[in-house]
Design a protein around this motif. Structure first.
Motif, PDB file in Angstrom:
ATOM      1  N   GLU A  93       0.819  -1.242   0.129  1.00 23.68           N
ATOM      2  CA  GLU A  93      -0.024  -0.093  -0.045  1.00 23.68           C
ATOM      3  C   GLU A  93       0.900   1.335   0.053  1.00 23.68           C
ATOM      4  OE1 GLU A  93      -3.336   1.644   3.006  1.00 23.68           O
ATOM      5  OE2 GLU A  93      -3.749  -0.409   2.263  1.00 23.68           O
ATOM      6  N   LEU A  94       0.666   1.998  -0.999  1.00 22.07           N
ATOM      7  CA  LEU A  94       1.325   3.360  -1.146  1.00 22.07           C
ATOM      8  C   LEU A  94       0.299   4.340  -1.365  1.00 22.07           C
ATOM      9  CD1 LEU A  94       4.210   4.613  -1.057  1.00 22.07           C
ATOM     10  CD2 LEU A  94       4.241   4.405  -3.541  1.00 22.07           C
ATOM     11  N   ASN A  95      -0.130   4.747  -2.451  1.00 21.28           N
ATOM     12  CA  ASN A  95      -1.292   5.502  -2.696  1.00 21.28           C
ATOM     13  C   ASN A  95      -2.680   4.756  -2.897  1.00 21.28           C
ATOM     14  OD1 ASN A  95       0.139   8.175  -2.608  1.00 21.28           O
ATOM     15  ND2 ASN A  95       0.900   7.539  -4.569  1.00 21.28           N
TER      16      ASN A  95
ATOM     17  N   ASP B  53     -12.782  11.871  -4.830  1.00 19.07           N
ATOM     18  CA  ASP B  53     -11.866  11.771  -5.974  1.00 19.07           C
ATOM     19  C   ASP B  53     -11.636  10.322  -6.483  1.00 19.07           C
ATOM     20  OD1 ASP B  53      -9.455  13.854  -4.236  1.00 19.07           O
ATOM     21  OD2 ASP B  53     -11.208  14.448  -5.552  1.00 19.07           O
ATOM     22  N   PHE B  54     -11.712  10.278  -7.841  1.00 22.18           N
ATOM     23  CA  PHE B  54     -11.819   9.056  -8.671  1.00 22.18           C
ATOM     24  C   PHE B  54     -10.475   8.644  -9.087  1.00 22.18           C
ATOM     25  CE2 PHE B  54     -13.786   5.492 -10.425  1.00 22.18           C
ATOM     26  CZ  PHE B  54     -13.267   5.351 -11.808  1.00 22.18           C
ATOM     27  N   ASN B  55      -9.989   7.330  -8.967  1.00 23.76           N
ATOM     28  CA  ASN B  55      -8.727   6.914  -9.554  1.00 23.76           C
ATOM     29  C   ASN B  55      -8.909   5.811 -10.478  1.00 23.76           C
ATOM     30  OD1 ASN B  55      -6.551   8.815  -7.997  1.00 23.76           O
ATOM     31  ND2 ASN B  55      -8.192   8.369  -6.324  1.00 23.76           N
ATOM     32  N   ASN B  56      -8.786   5.784 -11.533  1.00 22.31           N
ATOM     33  CA  ASN B  56      -8.902   4.670 -12.614  1.00 22.31           C
ATOM     34  C   ASN B  56      -7.742   4.086 -13.021  1.00 22.31           C
ATOM     35  OD1 ASN B  56     -10.678   3.111 -14.215  1.00 22.31           O
ATOM     36  ND2 ASN B  56     -10.479   4.215 -15.880  1.00 22.31           N
ATOM     37  N   GLU B  57      -7.629   2.882 -12.970  1.00 19.63           N
ATOM     38  CA  GLU B  57      -6.462   2.106 -13.195  1.00 19.63           C
ATOM     39  C   GLU B  57      -6.469   2.300 -15.025  1.00 19.63           C
ATOM     40  OE1 GLU B  57      -5.048   2.093 -10.080  1.00 19.63           O
ATOM     41  OE2 GLU B  57      -3.810   0.393 -11.302  1.00 19.63           O
ATOM     42  N   ALA B  58      -5.141   2.165 -15.370  1.00 21.53           N
ATOM     43  CA  ALA B  58      -5.070   2.424 -16.813  1.00 21.53           C
ATOM     44  C   ALA B  58      -5.531   1.245 -17.476  1.00 21.53           C
ATOM     45  CB  ALA B  58      -3.465   2.907 -17.110  1.00 21.53           C
ATOM     46  N   ASP B  59      -5.545   0.109 -17.003  1.00 19.88           N
ATOM     47  CA  ASP B  59      -5.971  -1.056 -17.781  1.00 19.88           C
ATOM     48  C   ASP B  59      -7.268  -1.480 -17.465  1.00 19.88           C
ATOM     49  OD1 ASP B  59      -3.861  -3.525 -15.915  1.00 19.88           O
ATOM     50  OD2 ASP B  59      -5.297  -2.054 -15.237  1.00 19.88           O
ATOM     51  N   GLN B  97      -5.596   6.878   2.701  1.00 19.12           N
ATOM     52  CA  GLN B  97      -5.000   6.590   1.546  1.00 19.12           C
ATOM     53  C   GLN B  97      -3.493   6.366   1.498  1.00 19.12           C
ATOM     54  OE1 GLN B  97      -5.782   9.374  -1.869  1.00 19.12           O
ATOM     55  NE2 GLN B  97      -5.253   7.966  -3.459  1.00 19.12           N
ATOM     56  N   GLY B  98      -3.240   4.935   2.169  1.00 16.80           N
ATOM     57  CA  GLY B  98      -2.042   4.564   2.244  1.00 16.80           C
ATOM     58  C   GLY B  98      -1.820   4.488   3.761  1.00 16.80           C
ATOM     59  N   GLY B  99      -1.205   3.439   4.126  1.00 19.24           N
ATOM     60  CA  GLY B  99      -0.861   3.228   5.437  1.00 19.24           C
ATOM     61  C   GLY B  99      -1.519   2.822   6.513  1.00 19.24           C
ATOM     62  N   THR B 100      -3.013   2.417   5.964  1.00 17.20           N
ATOM     63  CA  THR B 100      -3.823   1.638   6.791  1.00 17.20           C
ATOM     64  C   THR B 100      -4.433   0.415   6.092  1.00 17.20           C
ATOM     65  OG1 THR B 100      -5.748   3.126   6.061  1.00 17.20           O
ATOM     66  CG2 THR B 100      -4.438   3.757   7.950  1.00 17.20           C
ATOM     67  N   GLU B 101      -5.033  -0.437   6.936  1.00 16.54           N
ATOM     68  CA  GLU B 101      -5.386  -1.708   6.430  1.00 16.54           C
ATOM     69  C   GLU B 101      -6.749  -1.455   5.661  1.00 16.54           C
ATOM     70  OE1 GLU B 101      -6.388  -3.246  10.589  1.00 16.54           O
ATOM     71  OE2 GLU B 101      -7.720  -4.506   9.208  1.00 16.54           O
ATOM     72  N   ALA B 102      -7.060  -2.246   4.863  1.00 17.98           N
ATOM     73  CA  ALA B 102      -8.195  -2.469   4.104  1.00 17.98           C
ATOM     74  C   ALA B 102      -9.283  -3.294   4.655  1.00 17.98           C
ATOM     75  CB  ALA B 102      -8.145  -2.662   2.708  1.00 17.98           C
ATOM     76  N   PHE B 103     -10.442  -3.280   4.709  1.00 20.50           N
ATOM     77  CA  PHE B 103     -11.444  -3.947   5.046  1.00 20.50           C
ATOM     78  C   PHE B 103     -12.300  -4.547   4.056  1.00 20.50           C
ATOM     79  CE2 PHE B 103     -11.217  -3.640   9.656  1.00 20.50           C
ATOM     80  CZ  PHE B 103     -10.353  -2.504   9.678  1.00 20.50           C
ATOM     81  N   PHE B 104     -12.421  -5.833   3.625  1.00 18.40           N
ATOM     82  CA  PHE B 104     -13.054  -6.488   2.428  1.00 18.40           C
ATOM     83  C   PHE B 104     -14.527  -6.737   2.796  1.00 18.40           C
ATOM     84  CE2 PHE B 104     -10.355  -6.488  -0.971  1.00 18.40           C
ATOM     85  CZ  PHE B 104      -9.051  -6.286  -0.311  1.00 18.40           C
ATOM     86  N   GLY B 105     -15.365  -6.549   1.538  1.00 14.49           N
ATOM     87  CA  GLY B 105     -16.719  -7.347   1.734  1.00 14.49           C
ATOM     88  C   GLY B 105     -16.416  -8.655   1.383  1.00 14.49           C
ATOM     89  N   GLN B 106     -17.568  -9.376   1.575  1.00 14.30           N
ATOM     90  CA  GLN B 106     -17.559 -10.939   1.056  1.00 14.30           C
ATOM     91  C   GLN B 106     -17.575 -11.351  -0.338  1.00 14.30           C
ATOM     92  OE1 GLN B 106     -16.467 -12.749   3.328  1.00 14.30           O
ATOM     93  NE2 GLN B 106     -18.150 -13.343   4.366  1.00 14.30           N
ATOM     94  N   GLY B 107     -17.611 -10.272  -1.136  1.00 18.15           N
ATOM     95  CA  GLY B 107     -17.674 -10.250  -2.431  1.00 18.15           C
ATOM     96  C   GLY B 107     -18.932 -10.361  -3.331  1.00 18.15           C
TER      97      GLY B 107
END
Lengths: 109, 113
Positions: A93-95, B53-59, B97-107
């Motif tokens: 994790e970075l950004n 703020d929306f961030n779209n991956e290039a692919d 945005q960065g430096g903290t864990e992410a929590f996931f849904g069940q999908g």
């Protein structure tokens, strides 16, 4: 682009043994790493994390080691149990957060 | 108590028929992620929001779009699903945005027929 990857796709261990799961990363700017456990049909579950200013962090039965010199991360599970059987992912994790390829751990009784 | 909730758990859609997957969170986190995960593969980042703020991956294919009307909800729209879009779609949240864990849904398991 740079990404996080894993060395081994599968790992089989005997119940009670220790497990070591490895991960290589390539982005030297990465400053936060997480190990996730994913069971079949479920979302990833947080196990342990480590920041780049640390070399080692311990949790309950799990230890994460970070070697910044060689950009290597490992997850050690002590006294592996059948309930530990799952796929393990490291994430960088970075950004944003990106995953490595995953290792499937199978624990044999 | 579930903190990141994805609905539905299983979705079957017809080839080319638009479909929307939803995600809600009770954590009041600023960051929300959408990942696509195919069988025996790692989750692949599609896009993420930091607040609005929306961030779209290039692919990420143009076929995939996202909406975040408020902090709690985020949607994944697939305009014209193809057979290759069949996958598990995972939503996750993170406080920062960065430096903290992410929590996931069940999908949500998407099947395209």
């Amino acid at each position: 682009g740079e990404s996080v990857g894993l060395h081994l796709p599968t790992l089989s261990v005997q119940e009670g043994d220790n497990s070591i799961i490895n991960c290589a990363y390539s982005n030297s700017a990465s400053d936060y790493f997480i190990w996730y456990k994913q069971e079949s049909g479920k979302g990833p579950q947080f196990i342990i994390d480590i920041r780049s200013n640390m070399d080692k962090r311990q949790g309950q039965r799990v230890t994460v080691l970070l070697n910044k010199t060689v950009k290597h991360l490992s997850l050690q599970i002590a006294a592996t149990q059948p309930g530990d059987s799952a796929v393990y992912f490291c994430a960088e994790e970075l950004n944003d957060m990106r995953f490595g390829a995953g290792t499937r751990l199978t624990v044999k009784p | 108590d579930a903190m990141v909730i994805q609905n539905p758990r299983y979705q079957v859609t017809q080839f080319g028929k638009p479909v929307t997957l939803s995600c809600s969170q009770t954590l009041n986190h600023n960051v929300m992620y959408w990942y696509q995960q195919k069988s025996s593969q790692a989750p692949k980042l599609l896009f993420h929001y930091y607040d609005k703020d929306f961030n779209n991956e290039a692919d990420t294919p143009d076929n995939f779009q996202s909406r975040r009307p408020n902090t709690s909800f985020c949607f994944l729209d697939i305009r014209s699903p193809g057979l290759g879009d069949a996958a598990m779609y995972l939503c996750a949240t993170s406080r920062l945005q960065g430096g903290t864990e992410a929590f996931f849904g069940q999908g949500t398991r998407l099947t395209v027929v």
